[in-house]
Design a protein around this motif. Structure first.
Motif, short mmCIF file in Angstrom:
data_model
loop_
_atom_site.label_atom_id
_atom_site.label_comp_id
_atom_site.label_asym_id
_atom_site.label_seq_id
_atom_site.Cartn_x
_atom_site.Cartn_y
_atom_site.Cartn_z
N THR A 96 0.52 -1.36 -0.10
CA THR A 96 -0.04 -0.43 0.39
C THR A 96 1.21 1.53 0.63
OG1 THR A 96 -1.42 -1.20 1.81
CG2 THR A 96 -2.06 1.06 0.66
N GLN A 97 2.09 1.38 1.17
CA GLN A 97 3.14 2.54 0.49
C GLN A 97 3.05 3.08 -0.60
OE1 GLN A 97 5.35 1.09 4.50
NE2 GLN A 97 5.33 3.28 4.93
N ILE A 98 3.77 1.48 -1.16
CA ILE A 98 4.81 1.95 -2.51
C ILE A 98 3.45 2.03 -3.32
CG2 ILE A 98 5.42 0.45 -4.41
CD1 ILE A 98 6.16 -1.47 -1.93
N PHE A 99 2.17 1.65 -3.61
CA PHE A 99 1.06 1.54 -3.93
C PHE A 99 1.02 3.51 -4.63
CE2 PHE A 99 -0.17 -2.34 -4.97
CZ PHE A 99 0.26 -2.08 -6.61
N ALA A 100 0.64 3.87 -3.05
CA ALA A 100 0.38 5.29 -2.06
C ALA A 100 2.12 6.61 -2.89
CB ALA A 100 0.36 5.55 -1.14
N GLY A 101 3.02 6.05 -3.14
CA GLY A 101 4.45 6.50 -3.85
C GLY A 101 3.70 6.70 -5.05
N LYS A 103 1.76 7.15 -6.32
CA LYS A 103 0.45 7.51 -6.97
C LYS A 103 0.53 9.51 -6.47
CE LYS A 103 -4.34 8.20 -7.04
NZ LYS A 103 -5.56 8.58 -5.65
N ASP A 104 1.19 9.12 -5.85
CA ASP A 104 1.71 10.63 -5.54
C ASP A 104 2.39 10.85 -6.43
OD1 ASP A 104 1.07 11.03 -2.47
OD2 ASP A 104 2.70 11.43 -1.74
N LEU A 105 3.49 10.09 -7.38
CA LEU A 105 4.33 10.94 -8.48
C LEU A 105 4.06 11.45 -9.47
CD1 LEU A 105 6.68 7.91 -7.91
CD2 LEU A 105 7.27 10.53 -7.44
N GLY A 106 2.57 11.36 -9.78
CA GLY A 106 1.92 11.80 -10.13
C GLY A 106 0.82 10.98 -11.36
N PHE A 107 1.42 9.39 -10.60
CA PHE A 107 0.19 8.32 -11.56
C PHE A 107 -1.36 9.33 -11.39
CE2 PHE A 107 4.40 6.23 -12.67
CZ PHE A 107 4.29 6.38 -14.15
N THR A 108 -2.00 8.40 -12.05
CA THR A 108 -4.17 7.94 -10.95
C THR A 108 -4.39 6.97 -11.08
OG1 THR A 108 -4.74 8.62 -13.80
CG2 THR A 108 -4.32 10.66 -13.42
N HIS A 109 -3.72 5.90 -11.97
CA HIS A 109 -3.95 4.26 -11.93
C HIS A 109 -2.34 3.57 -11.18
CE1 HIS A 109 -7.46 6.40 -13.64
NE2 HIS A 109 -7.61 5.42 -13.31
N ASN A 238 -2.04 8.76 0.39
CA ASN A 238 -2.70 8.75 -0.67
C ASN A 238 -3.07 7.43 -0.84
OD1 ASN A 238 -4.41 9.57 -2.86
ND2 ASN A 238 -2.33 10.56 -3.80
N PHE A 239 -3.66 6.92 0.36
CA PHE A 239 -3.81 4.91 -0.54
C PHE A 239 -4.98 4.98 -0.73
CE2 PHE A 239 -2.20 4.89 4.53
CZ PHE A 239 -0.57 4.43 3.67
N ASP A 240 -5.58 5.20 -1.55
CA ASP A 240 -7.11 5.40 -2.09
C ASP A 240 -6.74 5.44 -4.00
OD1 ASP A 240 -8.85 5.09 -3.85
OD2 ASP A 240 -9.67 6.58 -3.61
N VAL A 241 -5.73 4.01 -4.03
CA VAL A 241 -5.24 3.51 -5.76
C VAL A 241 -6.09 2.60 -6.62
CG1 VAL A 241 -3.24 3.57 -6.88
CG2 VAL A 241 -2.75 4.40 -4.08
N PRO A 242 -6.69 3.62 -7.44
CA PRO A 242 -7.33 2.86 -8.33
C PRO A 242 -6.49 1.65 -8.82
CG PRO A 242 -7.74 5.16 -8.84
CD PRO A 242 -6.55 4.77 -7.50
#
Lengths: 456, 138
Positions: A96-101, A103-109, A238-242
């Motif tokens: 989850t931390q990795i995915f959130a990271g 997403k923080d970089l600008g990816f939407t999915h 930013n844990f809500d990663v689609p």
């Protein structure tokens, strides 16, 4: 088709290269020579395995990915992450931390490549059954292996399984899904995070398909650094990663050695590391091995965990992925959020798109297209080889005496490039010392042969 | 062009070496991959036959732009009934040889099905000569 050069992701920076020839010695297809003190790559022989990149002491070889900011050309920015990416991080960092990271970089999915395994697994078993007369079938997973077969084992191109790897399937799925959700084609940017050069080359000039549907490639070490920095700075919330769904246990291990072979019915064998692969393909080509149905061949030791851009220790990565798979297996392999439309609901569509077109041979061994000319050159080659010392010292700027003989026959080198031959000619008086120094300068560069630069 | 390879009877770890070396030659000469495969498969089977049955042998290959001619001559027990030996599945290989994955009785039929011409002469107690021919142009 396929007569043009391969696209290569490996870029040799002449201004950085010190001409140490390490890359030349390790290249499994003898694609590198030294001229003027710089390594030169023969694009027709290179298979993008990245062995040269591993050994370069000065980072003169780079792997060309896309500019990270290219993702912002799109409104839907999808990161396609291979499972081994998660294995790069220490175990106290969660998915989850990795995915959130990311997403923080600008990816939407964010989407894991190996979701494609759910579609490929059945297709692969159907394919092996439908092609019973073709044995052994060879996996199309590793692009370096496909290219190796094209250049070094041209008679085995028909044995390659003409099915898209999980990466393509995952990309197709995500594009279709985004379009179903109302996005237009040009809004969708799919970016693959690659562990190796071969995957980039395969995306930029695909073998067995017309064009790639992946918009860009990001090197895994680059993304790792960016994500790790975010986590180290306190992490994203930013844990809500689609896009995230748990991978099944067999999908997690697919890119590891034995991951594919375990899921194909019949007698399967998995081999990793390019020299091992070459040794085995020699036997397959002679039909010395006849009782194997499916071969999983990977260019890197420990498969993708050992990719040149995977910065984590390959054994630890493999171990982490196996542990993750064990946990998954224990929990049961098919949960997933019901509100998400999983890849299996696109099965029919994706299976329609799953075939690759024929892979053509591009032999690097031939002396000449014309056989009578080739025979003349071969005679010349055999005579030359007798004159050379067979110590494979590399001082001529070619990796072996055999390679030098081939180069001479193809008029790319001279017999006097050999330092042993130079000594004999000097003794005979047919070459002067300044002649031989000139030859060495042509190969190794002026600087290295300048007596005042180091010996003053 | 002429090539010669010496074959040692009973040395299974080296079986296939001559076939591999000659395969490289054919690749370098830009011979059609399908013909390379046929040639190498037939050559490999014949090479293994020498290793499995004979005391020693020599492979001589003549090659030009028209044809590949392979002559395998061995000193060995010879074949008493060539017609029988040509039948699929017929084998006189010892259990030890079979355990190594050879001797399934498919060698000669496999050579036959790949070669354009095959000729076998044998003298019991002396040895066998196998001649295999391939044409490069149809």
């Amino acid at each position: 088709m396929d007569n043009q050069y391969f696209h290569h992701a490996l870029n040799f920076r002449e201004e950085v290269c010190i001409g140490c020839s390490h890359c030349m010695s390790v290249c499994p297809t003898e694609a590198i020579r030294v001229r003027g003190g710089k390594s030169k790559l023969d694009p027709n022989r290179c298979v993008d395995c990245g062995e040269c990149y591993r050994v370069c002491p000065v980072e003169a070889i780079t792997i060309e990915d896309d500019d990270f900011n290219k993702i912002f050309d799109y409104t839907s920015r999808i990161a396609l992450i291979p499972a081994i990416f998660m294995g790069q991080f220490p175990e106290d960092i969660t998915a989850t931390q990795i995915f959130a990271g990311i997403k923080d970089l600008g990816f939407t999915h964010v989407f894991e490549v190996e979701q494609g395994v759910e579609i490929l697994r059945d297709a692969l078993n159907k394919y092996t059954k439908a092609n019973e007369n073709l044995r052994p079938l060879i996996s199309s997973f590793c692009p370096a292996v496909i290219r190796l077969i094209q250049v070094k084992f041209p008679s085995l191109t028909d044995n390659i399984v003409l099915l898209r790897p999980p990466l393509d399937i995952a990309a197709h799925y995500y594009r279709k899904r985004m379009i179903d959700q109302g996005a237009t084609e040009d809004e969708i940017g799919i970016f693959y995070v690659t562990p190796c050069a071969a995957k980039i080359a395969a995306i930029k000039s695909p073998v067995g398909e017309e064009t790639s549907i992946i918009n860009g490639v990001i090197n895994m070490d680059v993304l790792y650094n960016k994500v790790y920095r975010i986590i180290k700075k306190g992490g994203s919330h930013n844990f809500d990663v689609p896009g995230i769904r748990p991978l099944s246990s067999y999908s997690i291990t697919w890119s590891l050695t034995g991951g594919e072979a375990a899921l194909v019915k019949g007698h399967c064998l998995a081999i990793d590391e390019i020299h091992n692969v070459i040794e085995f393909l020699e036997k397959v080509e002679n039909e010395e091995i006849t009782d194997i149905d499916f071969l999983e061949l990977r260019a890197c030791d420990q498969s993708c965990a050992g990719g040149v851009l995977a910065n984590g220790n390959r054994f630890l990565t493999t171990n982490r992925l196996h542990r993750r798979a064990d946990v998954r297996k224990h929990k049961g392999d098919d949960p997933g959020k019901p509100e998400e439309k999983p890849i299996t609901s696109y099965k029919e569509d994706l299976q329609k798109d799953i075939n690759l077109t024929k892979v053509y041979p591009r032999s690097m061994h031939k002396f000449d297209d014309d056989m009578s000319k080739a025979m003349k050159k071969m005679n010349q080659f055999n005579e030359l080889l007798k004159l050379l010392p067979r110590v494979d010292c590399g001082v001529c700027g070619a990796p072996s005496c055999q390679a030098l003989s081939e180069d001479i026959v193809q008029e790319k080198a001279h017999l006097t490039d050999c330092i042993f031959v130079q000594k004999i000619y000097e003794q005979r008086g047919s070459l002067s010392q300044s002649d031989t120094v000139k030859i060495m300068k042509d190969i190794w560069g002026d600087e290295r042969m300048n007596p005042y630069s180091r010996f003053e | 062009m002429h090539f010669e390879y010496l074959i040692e009877g009973g040395n299974f770890s080296k079986a296939g070496t001559a076939s591999s070396l000659f395969k490289k030659v054919l690749k370098q000469l830009n011979v059609d991959p399908i013909l390379i495969k046929r040639t190498v498969v037939a050559l490999y089977e014949a090479e293994v036959n020498i290793v499995a049955h004979a005391y020693n042998g020599v492979i001589k290959i003549d090659l030009d732009t028209e044809r590949i001619y392979i002559n395998l001559t061995d000193e060995g027990p010879g074949i008493p009934d060539i017609e029988l030996a040509m039948q699929k599945g017929y084998s006189t290989a010892s259990p030890e040889v079979r355990e190594m994955g050879f001797g399934a009785g498919m060698g000669l039929p496999n050579i036959q099905s790949n070669a354009d011409n095959l000729r076998i002469r044998s003298e019991v107690g002396k040895g066998t000569t196998v001649e295999i021919e391939f044409f490069l142009k149809n």
